[in-house]
Design a protein around this motif. Structure first.
Motif, PDB file in Angstrom:
ATOM      1  N   ARG A  37       0.836  -1.198   0.000  1.00 47.79           N
ATOM      2  CA  ARG A  37       0.000   0.000   0.000  1.00 47.79           C
ATOM      3  C   ARG A  37       0.871   1.250   0.000  1.00 47.79           C
ATOM      4  O   ARG A  37       1.838   1.353   0.754  1.00 47.79           O
ATOM      5  N   PHE A  39       0.624   5.652  -0.064  1.00 47.38           N
ATOM      6  CA  PHE A  39      -0.249   6.783   0.242  1.00 47.38           C
ATOM      7  C   PHE A  39       0.208   8.015  -0.523  1.00 47.38           C
ATOM      8  O   PHE A  39       1.409   8.255  -0.682  1.00 47.38           O
ATOM      9  N   THR A  79       3.341   5.612   4.469  1.00 44.99           N
ATOM     10  CA  THR A  79       2.256   5.852   5.419  1.00 44.99           C
ATOM     11  C   THR A  79       1.584   7.178   5.107  1.00 44.99           C
ATOM     12  O   THR A  79       2.140   8.033   4.424  1.00 44.99           O
ATOM     13  N   GLU A  80       0.377   7.359   5.645  1.00 43.02           N
ATOM     14  CA  GLU A  80      -0.325   8.613   5.421  1.00 43.02           C
ATOM     15  C   GLU A  80       0.391   9.772   6.123  1.00 43.02           C
ATOM     16  O   GLU A  80       0.392  10.901   5.615  1.00 43.02           O
ATOM     17  N   LEU A 109      -6.002  13.029   0.503  1.00 41.42           N
ATOM     18  CA  LEU A 109      -5.130  11.874   0.716  1.00 41.42           C
ATOM     19  C   LEU A 109      -5.820  10.640   0.153  1.00 41.42           C
ATOM     20  O   LEU A 109      -7.005  10.413   0.401  1.00 41.42           O
ATOM     21  N   ALA A 111      -4.987   6.317  -1.365  1.00 39.06           N
ATOM     22  CA  ALA A 111      -4.090   5.166  -1.241  1.00 39.06           C
ATOM     23  C   ALA A 111      -4.188   4.280  -2.479  1.00 39.06           C
ATOM     24  O   ALA A 111      -5.238   4.190  -3.123  1.00 39.06           O
ATOM     25  N   TYR A 195     -10.328   3.933   1.496  1.00 33.74           N
ATOM     26  CA  TYR A 195      -9.476   4.915   2.189  1.00 33.74           C
ATOM     27  C   TYR A 195      -9.514   6.240   1.443  1.00 33.74           C
ATOM     28  O   TYR A 195      -9.456   6.274   0.197  1.00 33.74           O
TER      29      TYR A 195
END
Length: 224
Positions: A37, A39, A79-80, A109, A111, A195
């Motif tokens: 994943r 971001f 990561t966010e 934001l 993902a 997300y």
């Protein structure tokens, strides 16, 4: 005479010598597995979404742009929080500061998940040692050096890789990524449908306020 200590020097004010990529260029290759994943923080302009590659807008960046026409790129983070640190907080001093509404209100934001393995040049750890450079000469150098660091992005592309990975300068527990749009195609990245954060109002802005307060950054709700 004042007893107070002099202010700490700002490293961005000092010249940094950026060496050219070594020849032959033989980096450590880090494999990002399928299902990883990523971001992204991006501006919610018409026609832009989380998987949109930048075709050359915004001038020179750390590892882009190069080529004619320019090779499109997508920057992302592990990561966010790192995504926020590498975008909205990119130019906010470590000592603290503030974000104005016009700096975050159009920010979204999102993902992505990789659907295949991506092969990336590792610009961190022993990957830097193998190439004979320090982080200050490549991944944490100030913005005025980008015309020199972009040559490293071009070297990664010429090596046939999908992009590069390094440790985020502003959130150095997490990785940052650049992917090349002529190597990583639309079906190589899947949008994570469950997300997303729209930072204009509501709980998502509250999340941003709390995150930034922890880092001594005030998120203003109106322009002073």
């Amino acid at each position: 005479m004042s007893d107070s200590a002099p202010p700490a020097p700002d490293p961005a004010r000092f010249d940094v010598a950026i060496p050219p990529p070594p020849r032959p260029f033989d980096p450590v290759v880090e494999v990002l597995p399928a299902g990883s994943r990523l971001f992204r923080s991006f501006s919610a302009a018409p026609g832009r979404h989380v998987s949109t590659f930048n075709p050359g807008y915004g001038g020179v960046h750390r590892f882009s742009f190069f080529g004619d026409p320019p090779v499109a790129v997508l920057y992302a983070a592990q990561t966010e929080i790192a995504a926020v640190c590498e975008s909205l907080l990119h130019d906010v001093p470590l000592a603290g500061g503030r974000l104005l509404p016009e700096q975050y209100e159009r920010t979204v934001l999102g993902a992505l998940e990789t659907t295949r393995e991506l092969r990336l040049a590792a610009f961190h750890g022993v990957g830097l040692r193998r190439l004979g450079v320090e982080p200050t000469q490549l991944t944490s150098s100030p913005a005025h050096t980008y015309r020199a660091t972009v040559a490293w992005g071009q070297a990664v592309h010429a090596a046939g890789l999908d992009g590069a990975v390094w440790m985020s300068v502003r959130c150095n527990t997490d990785r940052a990524y650049v992917l090349f749009g002529d190597r990583v195609h639309g079906d190589d990245l899947r949008v994570v449908a469950d997300y997303g954060r729209v930072l204009t109002t509501g709980p998502d802005r509250d999340w941003l306020v709390d995150l930034c307060a922890f880092m001594k950054v005030d998120v203003l709700t109106r322009t002073p």
